[in-house]
Design a protein around this motif. Structure first.
Motif, PDB file in Angstrom:
ATOM      1  N   LEU A   4       0.823  -1.208   0.000  1.00 59.73           N
ATOM      2  CA  LEU A   4       0.000   0.000   0.000  1.00 59.73           C
ATOM      3  C   LEU A   4       0.860   1.262   0.000  1.00 59.73           C
ATOM      4  CD1 LEU A   4      -2.811  -1.022   2.507  1.00 59.73           C
ATOM      5  CD2 LEU A   4      -3.016  -0.767   0.041  1.00 59.73           C
ATOM      6  N   THR A   5       1.887   1.264   0.813  1.00 60.64           N
ATOM      7  CA  THR A   5       2.720   2.469   0.906  1.00 60.64           C
ATOM      8  C   THR A   5       3.471   2.721  -0.395  1.00 60.64           C
ATOM      9  OG1 THR A   5       4.497   1.153   1.922  1.00 60.64           O
ATOM     10  CG2 THR A   5       2.994   2.323   3.396  1.00 60.64           C
ATOM     11  N   ARG A   6       3.878   1.671  -1.079  1.00 63.81           N
ATOM     12  CA  ARG A   6       4.599   1.859  -2.337  1.00 63.81           C
ATOM     13  C   ARG A   6       3.672   2.293  -3.466  1.00 63.81           C
ATOM     14  NH1 ARG A   6       7.817  -0.671   0.773  1.00 63.81           N
ATOM     15  NH2 ARG A   6      10.062  -0.805   0.396  1.00 63.81           N
ATOM     16  N   VAL A   7       2.400   1.973  -3.342  1.00 62.56           N
ATOM     17  CA  VAL A   7       1.435   2.427  -4.348  1.00 62.56           C
ATOM     18  C   VAL A   7       1.037   3.877  -4.099  1.00 62.56           C
ATOM     19  CG1 VAL A   7      -0.926   2.129  -5.197  1.00 62.56           C
ATOM     20  CG2 VAL A   7       0.550   0.127  -4.859  1.00 62.56           C
ATOM     21  N   LEU A  55       3.017   8.732   5.810  1.00 59.04           N
ATOM     22  CA  LEU A  55       4.419   8.658   6.214  1.00 59.04           C
ATOM     23  C   LEU A  55       4.580   7.762   7.441  1.00 59.04           C
ATOM     24  CD1 LEU A  55       7.224   9.896   5.509  1.00 59.04           C
ATOM     25  CD2 LEU A  55       6.736  11.636   7.229  1.00 59.04           C
ATOM     26  N   LEU A  56       3.716   7.959   8.430  1.00 58.33           N
ATOM     27  CA  LEU A  56       3.765   7.129   9.632  1.00 58.33           C
ATOM     28  C   LEU A  56       3.551   5.658   9.295  1.00 58.33           C
ATOM     29  CD1 LEU A  56       1.792   9.346  12.172  1.00 58.33           C
ATOM     30  CD2 LEU A  56       4.127   8.540  12.454  1.00 58.33           C
ATOM     31  N   TYR A  57       2.561   5.413   8.439  1.00 54.40           N
ATOM     32  CA  TYR A  57       2.249   4.029   8.067  1.00 54.40           C
ATOM     33  C   TYR A  57       3.413   3.392   7.320  1.00 54.40           C
ATOM     34  CZ  TYR A  57      -0.704   0.137   6.517  1.00 54.40           C
ATOM     35  OH  TYR A  57      -1.245  -1.103   6.288  1.00 54.40           O
ATOM     36  N   ALA A  58       4.022   4.148   6.402  1.00 52.85           N
ATOM     37  CA  ALA A  58       5.152   3.618   5.636  1.00 52.85           C
ATOM     38  C   ALA A  58       6.339   3.317   6.547  1.00 52.85           C
ATOM     39  CB  ALA A  58       5.551   4.617   4.555  1.00 52.85           C
ATOM     40  N   GLY A 110      19.182   2.136   3.180  1.00 52.24           N
ATOM     41  CA  GLY A 110      18.320   3.025   2.424  1.00 52.24           C
ATOM     42  C   GLY A 110      18.304   2.682   0.939  1.00 52.24           C
ATOM     43  N   GLY A 111      17.155   2.919   0.312  1.00 56.43           N
ATOM     44  CA  GLY A 111      17.004   2.603  -1.096  1.00 56.43           C
ATOM     45  C   GLY A 111      16.191   3.663  -1.817  1.00 56.43           C
ATOM     46  N   PRO A 112      15.815   3.386  -3.062  1.00 57.95           N
ATOM     47  CA  PRO A 112      15.060   4.365  -3.857  1.00 57.95           C
ATOM     48  C   PRO A 112      13.753   4.804  -3.201  1.00 57.95           C
ATOM     49  CG  PRO A 112      15.883   2.599  -5.258  1.00 57.95           C
ATOM     50  CD  PRO A 112      16.169   2.197  -3.847  1.00 57.95           C
ATOM     51  N   PHE A 113      13.050   3.863  -2.549  1.00 65.31           N
ATOM     52  CA  PHE A 113      11.784   4.239  -1.931  1.00 65.31           C
ATOM     53  C   PHE A 113      11.992   5.215  -0.780  1.00 65.31           C
ATOM     54  CE2 PHE A 113       8.232   3.498   1.054  1.00 65.31           C
ATOM     55  CZ  PHE A 113       7.185   3.860   0.221  1.00 65.31           C
ATOM     56  N   ASP A 114      13.100   5.088  -0.060  1.00 63.93           N
ATOM     57  CA  ASP A 114      13.403   6.029   1.023  1.00 63.93           C
ATOM     58  C   ASP A 114      13.669   7.428   0.463  1.00 63.93           C
ATOM     59  OD1 ASP A 114      13.463   4.162   3.388  1.00 63.93           O
ATOM     60  OD2 ASP A 114      14.975   3.219   2.135  1.00 63.93           O
ATOM     61  N   TRP A 115      14.337   7.490  -0.691  1.00 63.44           N
ATOM     62  CA  TRP A 115      14.542   8.790  -1.333  1.00 63.44           C
ATOM     63  C   TRP A 115      13.206   9.377  -1.790  1.00 63.44           C
ATOM     64  CZ3 TRP A 115      18.772  11.661  -1.065  1.00 63.44           C
ATOM     65  CH2 TRP A 115      19.988  11.035  -0.784  1.00 63.44           C
ATOM     66  N   LEU A 116      12.310   8.521  -2.254  1.00 63.96           N
ATOM     67  CA  LEU A 116      10.983   8.983  -2.654  1.00 63.96           C
ATOM     68  C   LEU A 116      10.238   9.551  -1.448  1.00 63.96           C
ATOM     69  CD1 LEU A 116       8.876   9.140  -4.973  1.00 63.96           C
ATOM     70  CD2 LEU A 116       8.065   6.884  -4.224  1.00 63.96           C
ATOM     71  N   GLN A 117      10.369   8.891  -0.309  1.00 62.20           N
ATOM     72  CA  GLN A 117       9.734   9.406   0.906  1.00 62.20           C
ATOM     73  C   GLN A 117      10.330  10.753   1.310  1.00 62.20           C
ATOM     74  OE1 GLN A 117      10.007   5.993   3.712  1.00 62.20           O
ATOM     75  NE2 GLN A 117       7.808   6.283   3.890  1.00 62.20           N
TER      76      GLN A 117
END
Length: 455
Positions: free
Chosen positions: A294-297, A341-344, A354-361
């Motif tokens: 869900l968080t990635r979507v 943000l909290l849920y993710a 850290g990865g690409p999704f963390d940079w997206l956040q």
């Protein structure tokens, strides 16, 4: 962290303890006793010549009374050190216990339905809006107090605080002159902030009284996110069934709408809310978790929404001319961003790099900060031109609270991604900051009405 980049034994013990505490059958006291036992075993194994990793693995493996917990932990963290655990065969599931819990919760849901129905009988929309949270959340708190074996002193303190809130809010002269009319501005603010305050009090019951423990607060954040998902699914399904019910009776010439509005919804909505809470609890033993998906979507979608909102703010002309409704929508979007943000963060493995999704956040946080700064500037300009009102003060205060939260999160995420900090620091900032939201909600509920003459 060890020199080769692996998590230290203290961090591993923290992860193990957090997982143990998620089991409803284990109280905080039980977990503390088990942790002492585990630490003793680790110390003995170290003395026998094992290194930290080996000592931890063997010690957990020998905790025979936690085989089920250890198995679930190893499966959920299969990509980590835990996969090395040699786990015993599965034991029978706790299905019987879950069904017993469901029985207790259904009884409490009926109580919540009766309370909601009683509020509707008063035929006062203002009183209903102010008290509906008191009609539902205490029953869910009672379920957690029972299932978590909440100490009597903590349960009593929560009950006293909730009762005091109910008394104070209902004694405020919101309806002194014209009972039965719509809510005043301060009453609306109180009605919208009360659920936040009560929800964070509910968190104390959820954690079994261990609210000061970071891991338990993060579990509550995770529970909140998944509860929203489950309740939304139940509401969509229930809405479809209700529509079919009304259509069916309409075909045969029976008007079922009064029954649905007066009785069915009074019990169905709080019932679905409490059952959704049970479903979140019951699925803890399931390895698959919807949170990462869900968080990635929704994170990239929300980032796009934020960018559009920022463009709308900047394209709206001078900030003093920004429409009030647009500012309200901006606050709603910012709250959605913080919730996502909290849920993710609650769904992320804190050990992985850290990865690409963390940079997206991080991009989401930075964009949200830009929106918040623009909105704050517009609000300050409007206040300077037209003076203070309860709504403006509440909006300005909320944006300041969100600004501090986002700044702290952005800074800690940046440090983590630059390898100057840990993701654990990002997590702890989120759970510690929950207290700030509780304090602000209490200020709006208890201080704003008299400060603005209940208008």
């Amino acid at each position: 962290m060890t020199e080769d980049g692996r998590p230290g034994v203290e961090h591993q013990i923290d992860q193990w303890r957090a997982w143990v505490l998620r089991r409803e059958a284990i109280t905080t006291g039980d977990a503390a006793e088990l942790e002492d036992n585990l630490r003793g075993r680790i110390a003995d194994l170290r003395a026998a010549g094992l290194d930290d990793d080996e000592a931890f693995l063997v010690a957990v493996r020998r905790m025979g009374n936690l085989d089920d917990v250890s198995r679930e932990f190893a499966r959920a963290h299969s990509e980590r050190l835990w996969k090395q655990l040699v786990l015993p065969p599965s034991r029978p599931s706790r299905a019987d216990g879950h069904w017993r819990d469901l029985g207790v919760l259904i009884a409490l849901a009926v109580g919540a339905g009766i309370a909601v129905r009683w509020l509707l009988v008063l035929e006062d929309e203002g009183r209903f809006a102010l008290n509906v949270a008191f009609a539902v959340l205490p029953f869910l708190a009672a379920y957690f107090a029972w299932s978590r074996r909440l100490p009597a002193r903590a349960a009593g303190a929560l009950a006293v605080m909730a009762a005091a809130l109910a008394v104070v809010v209902n004694l405020f002269p919101f309806f002194a002159d014209e009972p039965g009319v719509g809510l005043s501005t301060t009453a609306v603010l109180a009605a919208t902030h009360l659920p936040v305050l009560l929800w964070l009090l509910l968190g104390v019951a959820y954690t079994g009284g261990a609210w000061r423990e970071h891991a338990r607060r993060m579990d509550f954040v995770r529970f909140t996110g998944e509860l929203v998902v489950y309740f939304t699914l139940l509401a969509l399904g229930g809405g479809l069934l209700t529509g079919l019910l009304l259509a069916t009776f309409d075909v045969v010439g029976i008007d079922a709408e009064p029954f649905v509005q007066s009785w069915l919804l009074s019990f169905a909505v709080p019932g679905a809310f409490l059952v959704a809470a049970w479903l979140v609890e019951a699925k803890q033993s399931v390895v698959e978790n919807m949170a990462p998906v869900l968080t990635r979507v929704f994170t990239p979608l929300t980032l796009g929404l934020l960018v559009a909102a920022l463009v709308a703010l900047l394209a709206g002309g001078p900030l003093t001319a920004v429409d009030r409704s647009l500012l309200v929508l901006m606050d709603g979007i910012l709250l959605l961003v913080v919730a996502l943000l909290l849920y993710a963060i609650s769904a992320r493995d804190p050990i992985t790099a850290g990865g690409p999704f963390d940079w997206l956040q991080l991009g989401l946080v930075v964009t949200a900060l830009a929106v918040d700064v623009v909105a704050l500037t517009a609000m300050a300009s409007r206040i300077a031109d037209a003076g203070w009102t309860a709504n403006k003060a509440a909006a300005l205060g909320l944006n300041v609270v969100l600004l501090v939260h986002l700044v702290g999160t952005g800074w800690l995420l940046w440090r983590f991604l630059r390898a100057h900090g840990t993701f654990d620091a990002v997590e702890r900032w989120q759970t510690r900051y929950l207290v700030v939201y509780a304090v602000w909600a209490a200020v709006v509920v208890l201080v704003f009405p008299p400060a603005f003459s209940y208008a």
